[in-house]
Design a protein around this motif. Sequence first.
Motif, PDB file in Angstrom:
ATOM      1  N   ALA A  85      -7.826  -6.182   8.623  1.00  0.00           N
ATOM      2  CA  ALA A  85      -7.590  -7.629   8.627  1.00  0.00           C
ATOM      3  C   ALA A  85      -7.464  -8.139   7.199  1.00  0.00           C
ATOM      4  O   ALA A  85      -8.061  -7.594   6.267  1.00  0.00           O
ATOM      5  CB  ALA A  85      -8.722  -8.353   9.355  1.00  0.00           C
ATOM      6  N   SER A  86      -6.689  -9.198   7.013  1.00  0.00           N
ATOM      7  CA  SER A  86      -6.589  -9.819   5.692  1.00  0.00           C
ATOM      8  C   SER A  86      -7.880 -10.571   5.397  1.00  0.00           C
ATOM      9  O   SER A  86      -8.627 -10.924   6.313  1.00  0.00           O
ATOM     10  CB  SER A  86      -5.403 -10.780   5.646  1.00  0.00           C
ATOM     11  OG  SER A  86      -5.581 -11.833   6.578  1.00  0.00           O
ATOM     12  N   PRO A  87      -8.188 -10.829   4.118  1.00  0.00           N
ATOM     13  CA  PRO A  87      -9.455 -11.460   3.759  1.00  0.00           C
ATOM     14  C   PRO A  87      -9.740 -12.761   4.496  1.00  0.00           C
ATOM     15  O   PRO A  87     -10.881 -13.027   4.856  1.00  0.00           O
ATOM     16  CB  PRO A  87      -9.308 -11.691   2.255  1.00  0.00           C
ATOM     17  CG  PRO A  87      -8.411 -10.587   1.807  1.00  0.00           C
ATOM     18  CD  PRO A  87      -7.429 -10.413   2.923  1.00  0.00           C
ATOM     19  N   PHE A 125     -17.522  -7.725   1.375  1.00  0.00           N
ATOM     20  CA  PHE A 125     -16.079  -7.740   1.211  1.00  0.00           C
ATOM     21  C   PHE A 125     -15.593  -9.078   0.652  1.00  0.00           C
ATOM     22  O   PHE A 125     -14.616  -9.113  -0.098  1.00  0.00           O
ATOM     23  CB  PHE A 125     -15.397  -7.448   2.548  1.00  0.00           C
ATOM     24  CG  PHE A 125     -15.278  -5.985   2.858  1.00  0.00           C
ATOM     25  CD1 PHE A 125     -14.086  -5.311   2.684  1.00  0.00           C
ATOM     26  CD2 PHE A 125     -16.367  -5.279   3.331  1.00  0.00           C
ATOM     27  CE1 PHE A 125     -13.975  -3.965   2.966  1.00  0.00           C
ATOM     28  CE2 PHE A 125     -16.268  -3.920   3.615  1.00  0.00           C
ATOM     29  CZ  PHE A 125     -15.070  -3.264   3.428  1.00  0.00           C
ATOM     30  N   ALA A 126     -16.263 -10.161   1.003  1.00  0.00           N
ATOM     31  CA  ALA A 126     -15.888 -11.465   0.460  1.00  0.00           C
ATOM     32  C   ALA A 126     -16.117 -11.511  -1.043  1.00  0.00           C
ATOM     33  O   ALA A 126     -15.342 -12.118  -1.786  1.00  0.00           O
ATOM     34  CB  ALA A 126     -16.690 -12.564   1.145  1.00  0.00           C
ATOM     35  N   TRP A 136      -1.091  -9.853  -0.412  1.00  0.00           N
ATOM     36  CA  TRP A 136      -1.632 -10.145   0.915  1.00  0.00           C
ATOM     37  C   TRP A 136      -3.153 -10.034   0.926  1.00  0.00           C
ATOM     38  O   TRP A 136      -3.829 -10.684   1.718  1.00  0.00           O
ATOM     39  CB  TRP A 136      -1.018  -9.147   1.900  1.00  0.00           C
ATOM     40  CG  TRP A 136      -1.675  -9.113   3.237  1.00  0.00           C
ATOM     41  CD1 TRP A 136      -1.474  -9.967   4.278  1.00  0.00           C
ATOM     42  CD2 TRP A 136      -2.642  -8.164   3.687  1.00  0.00           C
ATOM     43  NE1 TRP A 136      -2.253  -9.609   5.337  1.00  0.00           N
ATOM     44  CE2 TRP A 136      -2.982  -8.510   5.006  1.00  0.00           C
ATOM     45  CE3 TRP A 136      -3.254  -7.066   3.102  1.00  0.00           C
ATOM     46  CZ2 TRP A 136      -3.899  -7.785   5.745  1.00  0.00           C
ATOM     47  CZ3 TRP A 136      -4.172  -6.349   3.828  1.00  0.00           C
ATOM     48  CH2 TRP A 136      -4.487  -6.701   5.132  1.00  0.00           C
ATOM     49  N   ASN A 137      -3.705  -9.234   0.015  1.00  0.00           N
ATOM     50  CA  ASN A 137      -5.137  -8.954   0.054  1.00  0.00           C
ATOM     51  C   ASN A 137      -5.924  -9.821  -0.925  1.00  0.00           C
ATOM     52  O   ASN A 137      -6.807  -9.350  -1.629  1.00  0.00           O
ATOM     53  CB  ASN A 137      -5.380  -7.477  -0.260  1.00  0.00           C
ATOM     54  CG  ASN A 137      -6.650  -6.979   0.407  1.00  0.00           C
ATOM     55  OD1 ASN A 137      -7.236  -7.661   1.231  1.00  0.00           O
ATOM     56  ND2 ASN A 137      -7.079  -5.795   0.041  1.00  0.00           N
ATOM     57  N   VAL A 138      -5.583 -11.101  -0.974  1.00  0.00           N
ATOM     58  CA  VAL A 138      -6.359 -12.083  -1.719  1.00  0.00           C
ATOM     59  C   VAL A 138      -6.626 -13.256  -0.790  1.00  0.00           C
ATOM     60  O   VAL A 138      -6.011 -13.366   0.270  1.00  0.00           O
ATOM     61  CB  VAL A 138      -5.626 -12.572  -2.988  1.00  0.00           C
ATOM     62  CG1 VAL A 138      -5.456 -11.455  -3.989  1.00  0.00           C
ATOM     63  CG2 VAL A 138      -4.276 -13.176  -2.627  1.00  0.00           C
ATOM     64  N   TRP A 139      -7.536 -14.148  -1.172  1.00  0.00           N
ATOM     65  CA  TRP A 139      -7.861 -15.257  -0.276  1.00  0.00           C
ATOM     66  C   TRP A 139      -8.289 -16.481  -1.068  1.00  0.00           C
ATOM     67  O   TRP A 139      -8.400 -16.449  -2.281  1.00  0.00           O
ATOM     68  CB  TRP A 139      -8.910 -14.840   0.746  1.00  0.00           C
ATOM     69  CG  TRP A 139     -10.321 -14.720   0.223  1.00  0.00           C
ATOM     70  CD1 TRP A 139     -10.718 -14.353  -1.025  1.00  0.00           C
ATOM     71  CD2 TRP A 139     -11.513 -14.979   0.963  1.00  0.00           C
ATOM     72  NE1 TRP A 139     -12.086 -14.339  -1.101  1.00  0.00           N
ATOM     73  CE2 TRP A 139     -12.602 -14.726   0.103  1.00  0.00           C
ATOM     74  CE3 TRP A 139     -11.779 -15.384   2.261  1.00  0.00           C
ATOM     75  CZ2 TRP A 139     -13.925 -14.878   0.507  1.00  0.00           C
ATOM     76  CZ3 TRP A 139     -13.094 -15.527   2.657  1.00  0.00           C
ATOM     77  CH2 TRP A 139     -14.143 -15.267   1.795  1.00  0.00           C
ATOM     78  N   ASP A 140      -8.531 -17.565  -0.331  1.00  0.00           N
ATOM     79  CA  ASP A 140      -8.893 -18.847  -0.931  1.00  0.00           C
ATOM     80  C   ASP A 140     -10.386 -19.133  -0.818  1.00  0.00           C
ATOM     81  O   ASP A 140     -10.814 -20.259  -1.069  1.00  0.00           O
ATOM     82  CB  ASP A 140      -8.111 -19.976  -0.253  1.00  0.00           C
ATOM     83  CG  ASP A 140      -6.612 -19.811  -0.434  1.00  0.00           C
ATOM     84  OD1 ASP A 140      -6.203 -19.476  -1.558  1.00  0.00           O
ATOM     85  OD2 ASP A 140      -5.861 -19.992   0.543  1.00  0.00           O
TER      86      ASP A 140
END
Length: 318
Positions: A176-178, A310-311, A236-240
């Motif tokens: 899953a993506s972050p 993981f976060a 794709w493997n970054v998040w807000d």
Amino acid sequence: MTFQLRDPRRKKQGRQQQGRQKPRRQPSAEKMRLAAGTGFLFAVATLACATGLAATYYYFVRTTTGQFIDESALVEAVEIHGPAGKVTTRFLDWLPTISLVMAAVVVLLVTVIHRRWRAAGIAVAACVAANIATQVLKDLLPLRPYRGVETLELNSLPSGHTTLAASAAAAVFLMASPRWRPLAGFVGGTFAIASGMSTLVNQWHRPADVVAAFLVVGCFMIPAGWLILRNDGHEWNVWDGFGGHWGSARLWIGLPVLLGLASAAVSVYSLVMIAPGIGQEASTTNYFWAGISLIVIAGYLATVATTSLFAYAVRRRD
């Protein structure tokens, strides 16, 4: 009206200059950067799972108190096996199919859409290794020694059904993506916990068998997650961060914490009611509910810890 003739030599020179110009670079994709100390934290988490597995085996298999608590929860499951047993039996019959289909569909979709072939290979390999390790441990670990507790000597630790469910959920989590991982962690953790509780209700496994299965999965899936993060630099493997998307809402961290605390309260109450002293009760289902609580606490503790790990590892967008 006047007309201006174009010099064909100028046109030719313009084409030559345009050909010599380097193509303009497109904006570079955001590369995912691991947070400082990520490798150390993942190593510590893996070591904690291995240590917890050894401690679970020693206390619940090798000691008298551990054997008694574990076996009492299994025996008392008879009291509520009636209608609940039919539902959980059906669920356990379908569990291998549900687990494999769930993991296969998600892993395949993410792999095809995002072309994450290496990540898929790592996740699937870790999932298979965790299930093989469970069967190997069943054969290699010494049988239960007699400590005055009437129980089967057959070693049932770890639970194979729970390992299958937890490893399939973990594979989905890794792919899953972050921004979807907090939700995937909660749903997958709940699925694994329900699988473990079903094995206890059906008297297939003791609570410690389920907890051991969670820890076996952690021993393999956490290093696999580190490999995926280290080798996956896609934007794709970054998040807000938490709250940037409904799939990463803080609810998915807070809810398992609340459920774990509620289960801890149930466990304490159940054990206090049968503790030696004034007002001691004869246990009918107290050990059973304490065992259920142990499964819920272990499952959601693993969920929260893994999601938080993981976060932290996956950095936010710059």
